[in-house]
Design a protein around this motif. Structure first.
Motif, PDB file in Angstrom:
ATOM      1  N   HIS A 315       0.781  -1.088   0.024  1.00  0.00           N
ATOM      2  CA  HIS A 315       0.075  -0.105  -0.043  1.00  0.00           C
ATOM      3  C   HIS A 315       0.854   1.400  -0.064  1.00  0.00           C
ATOM      4  N   THR A 316       2.138   1.111  -0.430  1.00  0.00           N
ATOM      5  CA  THR A 316       2.946   2.367  -0.326  1.00  0.00           C
ATOM      6  C   THR A 316       3.064   2.859  -1.898  1.00  0.00           C
ATOM      7  N   GLY A 317       2.583   2.414  -2.929  1.00  0.00           N
ATOM      8  CA  GLY A 317       2.806   2.908  -4.210  1.00  0.00           C
ATOM      9  C   GLY A 317       4.125   2.444  -5.008  1.00  0.00           C
ATOM     10  N   GLN A 318       4.945   1.680  -4.354  1.00  0.00           N
ATOM     11  CA  GLN A 318       6.407   1.619  -4.776  1.00  0.00           C
ATOM     12  C   GLN A 318       6.317   0.018  -5.244  1.00  0.00           C
ATOM     13  N   VAL A 319       7.343   0.000  -6.333  1.00  0.00           N
ATOM     14  CA  VAL A 319       7.482  -1.474  -6.704  1.00  0.00           C
ATOM     15  C   VAL A 319       8.478  -2.236  -5.931  1.00  0.00           C
ATOM     16  N   PRO A 320       7.990  -3.394  -5.487  1.00  0.00           N
ATOM     17  CA  PRO A 320       9.175  -4.088  -4.675  1.00  0.00           C
ATOM     18  C   PRO A 320      10.321  -4.401  -5.349  1.00  0.00           C
ATOM     19  N   ASN A 321      11.525  -4.258  -4.381  1.00  0.00           N
ATOM     20  CA  ASN A 321      12.862  -4.682  -5.036  1.00  0.00           C
ATOM     21  C   ASN A 321      12.892  -6.399  -4.478  1.00  0.00           C
ATOM     22  N   LEU A 322      14.001  -7.025  -5.061  1.00  0.00           N
ATOM     23  CA  LEU A 322      14.536  -8.352  -4.607  1.00  0.00           C
ATOM     24  C   LEU A 322      14.377  -8.265  -3.001  1.00  0.00           C
ATOM     25  N   ASP A 323      14.945  -7.637  -2.427  1.00  0.00           N
ATOM     26  CA  ASP A 323      14.942  -8.081  -0.800  1.00  0.00           C
ATOM     27  C   ASP A 323      13.567  -8.084  -0.136  1.00  0.00           C
ATOM     28  N   SER A 324      12.741  -7.115  -0.873  1.00  0.00           N
ATOM     29  CA  SER A 324      11.374  -7.055  -0.306  1.00  0.00           C
ATOM     30  C   SER A 324      10.445  -8.270  -0.876  1.00  0.00           C
ATOM     31  N   ILE A 325      10.770  -8.732  -2.100  1.00  0.00           N
ATOM     32  CA  ILE A 325      10.137 -10.025  -2.436  1.00  0.00           C
ATOM     33  C   ILE A 325      10.354 -11.064  -1.654  1.00  0.00           C
TER      34      ILE A 325
END
Length: 408
Positions: A315-325
């Motif tokens: 819900h932040t509007g940002q595209v998740p990076n690899l670490d977040s995935i």
């Protein structure tokens, strides 16, 4: 159904081969195809984890391909994957994921056939479904259930009528062309024929899943669940393996009521893949944690069979990076594992048993292993840097030493 003897549940003795076939034939289980073998989803099977990837711009292709490669290097990759791409790519991500990971991969083909002013190009949609089915896609999520009446109800009674991207596309097409129902419902016969011919499963997308916890189990939510059941029965009658996409935001106290409605009153017997439930709207930036809480509880209640991994960026509007995935995947894996050891206590879960044995033999709570990787960087003979001499497990050490002394 070929290859059912190789599914995990049969290999581990959870189901006999005949039981698996019977449940697949009845529609309570779906066997999703993949290059490495089939994966069962549905009541009576192990709770699975799905992780999504996708490109909104062709320029992001290399980043998404690297995410797939990174997942392939892990010892805890997901059971299923979805390609949420909204742009056409030289090599579709569903091909890359299927070939490199060997997992069942799902898509939303109408993502690629929509123009904001013209709506959904139906001939192009049918061609896309045919191409993806022939290419080995395991299932397709299609939003058949929305109607104009349902949309107007949600619009009148909710602050946010829908946050479903695939469902939103269908609703916009409905408004552009003044349709009474989803164009996918209008062409359901043609779509079902393609899916049935290729052995591709249908996932009944949810357009009016609650966008906030206050809307859970409201009139629009319940009406859509009822209409999804209608399409489940129609798809089953046409021989198409079918599962249900559900939930969204829902408070923990509503999970039991939702499950009783779905499995009891509505009598839905088949697989459920949930988006969430996110049990609080206030976890912005930490929705991977909220998702794991809700999904784990819903799985134990019997209301979901697939946990979708969610990232902190939900819900932040940002595209998740690899670490977040990977962080989201680990949270979902914990939720699914926690549900599985409750639902199937007699099964052998090596990681769980290893941890139990390690703790029993240790004089500290510092242990190696677990679901993901080694957690202990240093070994401690007695106590650790957190508790030191106050470590409660030192009681075991002292007792063992005294017992040994008394024997000598």
């Amino acid at each position: 159904m070929n290859g059912v003897s190789d599914v995990q549940e049969v290999r581990e003795g959870l189901l006999s081969e005949q039981e698996a076939r019977t449940r697949i034939d009845s529609g309570s289980l779906v066997a999703l195809r993949a290059s490495s073998g089939q994966v069962l989803v549905g009541p009576g099977s192990l709770v699975k984890v799905n992780t999504s990837i996708g490109c909104n711009r062709a320029a992001d292709l290399a980043t998404e391909v690297e995410k797939i490669a990174a997942l392939g290097r892990l010892g805890y990759q997901p059971d299923l994957m979805m390609d949420l791409s909204t742009v056409r790519l030289p090599t579709p991500l569903y091909r890359t994921a299927g070939e490199q990971l060997g997992l069942p991969v799902g898509t939303l083909p109408h993502y690629l056939c929509f123009k904001p002013r013209r709506g959904i190009d139906v001939p192009r949609l049918l061609d896309e479904i045919e191409q993806q089915a022939a290419a080995g896609v395991a299932w397709m999520t299609l939003h058949l259930s929305p109607t104009r009446e349902m949309y107007e109800l949600a619009r009148a009674t909710r602050q946010t009528a829908t946050t479903a991207r695939g469902g939103g596309i269908v609703v916009r097409d409905m408004l552009i062309h003044d349709r009474a129902e989803s164009v996918l419902a209008e062409r359901f016969g043609d779509i079902a024929a393609i899916l049935g011919r290729h052995g591709v499963a249908l996932s009944l997308g949810t357009t009016f899943r609650p966008a906030s916890t206050v809307d859970a189990l409201d009139a629009a939510h319940i009406q859509e669940l009822e209409r999804q059941q209608m399409f489940y029965r129609e798809a089953r009658a046409l021989g198409v393996p079918t599962m249900l996409e559900a939930v969204g935001h829902m408070r923990l106290g509503q999970i039991g009521a939702f499950t009783r409605l779905l499995r009891g009153k509505l009598g839905y017997p088949g697989p459920v893949m949930t988006l969430g439930p996110i049990p609080t709207d206030a976890a912005v930036g930490n929705d991977h944690i909220a998702n794991a809480l809700g999904a784990g509880m819903l799985a134990v209640e019997g209301g979901t069979d697939v946990v979708n991994s969610v990232t902190r960026e939900e819900h932040t509007g940002q595209v998740p990076n690899l670490d977040s995935i990977l962080e989201g995947l680990r949270a979902a894996r914990i939720a699914a594992h926690s549900a599985n050891i409750s639902l199937f206590p007699d099964l052998d879960f090596p990681a769980e048993n290893q941890m139990t044995e390690n703790r029993g033999a240790n004089y500290t709570c510092v242990v190696d292993g677990g679901l993901f990787e080694k957690s202990a960087q240093n070994r401690f003979a007695m106590g650790c840097t957190r508790c030191g001499n106050e470590c409660p497990l030192l009681v075991n050490f002292v007792t063992d030493r005294e017992d040994k002394a008394s024997r000598t």
